[in-house]
Write a protein that holds these residues in place. Sequence first.
Motif, PDB file in Angstrom:
ATOM      1  N   MET A  29       1.112   0.479 -33.495  1.00  0.00           N
ATOM      2  CA  MET A  29      -0.173   0.576 -32.874  1.00  0.00           C
ATOM      3  C   MET A  29      -1.229   0.298 -33.928  1.00  0.00           C
ATOM      4  O   MET A  29      -1.116   0.733 -35.062  1.00  0.00           O
ATOM      5  N   SER A  30      -2.270  -0.430 -33.493  1.00  0.00           N
ATOM      6  CA  SER A  30      -3.343  -0.806 -34.415  1.00  0.00           C
ATOM      7  C   SER A  30      -4.702  -0.630 -33.756  1.00  0.00           C
ATOM      8  O   SER A  30      -4.798  -0.624 -32.524  1.00  0.00           O
TER       9      SER A  30
ATOM     10  N   PRO B 213       5.885   4.061 -35.606  1.00  0.00           N
ATOM     11  CA  PRO B 213       6.699   5.213 -35.202  1.00  0.00           C
ATOM     12  C   PRO B 213       7.524   5.691 -36.387  1.00  0.00           C
ATOM     13  O   PRO B 213       7.924   4.864 -37.208  1.00  0.00           O
ATOM     14  N   PRO B 214       7.809   6.933 -36.541  1.00  0.00           N
ATOM     15  CA  PRO B 214       7.570   8.052 -35.623  1.00  0.00           C
ATOM     16  C   PRO B 214       6.319   8.853 -35.975  1.00  0.00           C
ATOM     17  O   PRO B 214       6.187   9.993 -35.576  1.00  0.00           O
ATOM     18  N   HIS B 215       5.386   8.292 -36.706  1.00  0.00           N
ATOM     19  CA  HIS B 215       4.217   9.017 -37.176  1.00  0.00           C
ATOM     20  C   HIS B 215       3.250   9.349 -36.037  1.00  0.00           C
ATOM     21  O   HIS B 215       3.226   8.674 -35.018  1.00  0.00           O
TER      22      HIS B 215
END
Length: 63
Positions: free
Chosen positions: A1-2, A39-41
């Motif tokens: 994701m950005s 992921p997984p952050h």
Amino acid sequence: MSVGDVFELATLDHDADAPIDLRVTSIRRYDHAVDSLEPPHTAKLELKGQGMFLLARARELRG
């Protein structure tokens, strides 16, 4: 994701899908701004656009 990614569909609490148009305007991880997240952050997202009222009922956002 950005930053700049767009979510177009929200899956609500009863598995109903609803159209949305929410753009990621910022991502904050451990109180630091980042441009992207893998992921997984986890992080805090700032979103803007149509469909904000559905977020309280959403289980998942898809883009």
